[in-house]
Design an enzyme around this catalytic site. Structure first.
Site, PDB file in Angstrom:
ATOM      1  N   CYS A 100      26.676   7.497 -13.298  1.00 15.43           N
ATOM      2  CA  CYS A 100      27.005   6.756 -14.521  1.00 15.43           C
ATOM      3  C   CYS A 100      27.476   7.724 -15.615  1.00 15.43           C
ATOM      4  CB  CYS A 100      25.836   5.887 -14.952  1.00 15.43           C
ATOM      5  SG  CYS A 100      26.292   4.620 -16.165  1.00 15.43           S
ATOM      6  N   HIS A 190      24.573   2.843  -9.987  1.00 17.29           N
ATOM      7  CA  HIS A 190      23.232   3.422 -10.085  1.00 17.29           C
ATOM      8  C   HIS A 190      22.487   3.308  -8.757  1.00 17.29           C
ATOM      9  CE1 HIS A 190      22.804   4.262 -14.435  1.00 17.29           C
ATOM     10  NE2 HIS A 190      23.645   3.255 -14.591  1.00 17.29           N
ATOM     11  N   GLU A 192      19.902   4.782  -8.031  1.00 19.48           N
ATOM     12  CA  GLU A 192      18.470   4.942  -8.332  1.00 19.48           C
ATOM     13  C   GLU A 192      17.826   3.679  -8.893  1.00 19.48           C
ATOM     14  OE1 GLU A 192      20.294   5.812 -12.383  1.00 19.48           O
ATOM     15  OE2 GLU A 192      20.883   5.702 -10.275  1.00 19.48           O
TER      16      GLU A 192
END
Length: 247
Positions: A100, A190, A192
């Protein structure tokens, strides 16, 4: 034993930190099995905003650059100071994965342009596509050709750096994933984020999404786990632990 440095570039919302952890915690959780298995990997966290430019890693080590609520185009001093550091780390052959904000920062550091996307924010569980280069890539090539991923951003890579390979795109963003060299990647999405974290972000962005013509409730209902995209972090760490070439 290779070391993997998580370069922290921001904090999440206070309620997200309270309920789920901060940006670096998402990465640490995803990578914990690798760090705990036979001492294959050492994880460290460096906050670039408060600790300054990190020491340059060794060529066999790796770097993960987190997301942030800051904007690359605002050119904050701590962020600008990371650009020559990234250039030198790439020249040294350090493995890198930007996420990001990290994606946008790496692109800007290597000669591209990052800024506000003319189409506004992209938030939610969205579908991305691997390009021909992406399907052949040693890191992203393990993903399905079309795959869901968690996204939340108002800025994007607007112009890719010279020589960068485009690995993934979608209708909103032609530069969802880039490769800058044998061991250097970045992604707009993302890997994560859990579905719960994605829902928390949508709750914060309800009004701004409605204002740009989105349907926040529909986006919220469409949030789903993204294990394929999430597996990218383990893939990066596994390759780092097994070989210094990652190719």
């Amino acid at each position: 034993m290779p070391r993997l440095m998580i370069v922290k570039t921001g904090d999440s919302f206070a309620d997200v930190v309270r309920d789920h952890g901060d940006f670096e915690d998402f990465f640490l959780t995803a990578l914990a099995p690798m760090a705990e298995a036979d001492d294959e990997l050492t994880l460290t966290v460096h906050d670039a905003r408060t600790e300054g430019v990190p020491p340059l890693p060794a060529a066999e080590d790796g770097v993960l650059i987190t997301g942030s609520h800051a904007m690359v185009s605002e050119a904050e001093p701590w962020s600008e100071a990371l650009k020559p550091w990234l250039v030198e780390a790439r020249a040294r052959g350090v493995a890198m994965l930007g996420v990001c904000y990290g994606h946008q920062l790496m692109a800007a550091a290597f000669g591209g342009e990052s800024g506000y996307h003319p189409g506004g924010r992209e938030v939610g569980t969205r579908r991305l596509r691997l390009t021909t280069a992406g399907r052949a890539d040693p890191l992203l090539g393990t993903l399905p050709t079309a795959f869901p991923a968690q996204l939340t951003h108002s800025q994007s890579v607007l112009t890719a750096p010279p020589g960068a390979e485009v690995l993934a795109d979608n209708g909103h963003d032609p530069f969802q994933a880039l490769r800058y060299g044998p061991r250097q990647w970045s992604v707009q999405f993302h890997p994560e984020f859990s579905a719960e974290v994605m829902r928390a972000y949508l709750a914060h962005q309800h009004e701004v999404l409605a204002a740009q013509g989105e349907e926040p409730e529909a986006l919220l209902a469409a949030v789903a786990p993204t294990p394929e995209a999430g597996g990218l972090l383990a893939r990066f760490a596994e390759q780092l632990a097994r070989t210094p070439t990652l190719a």
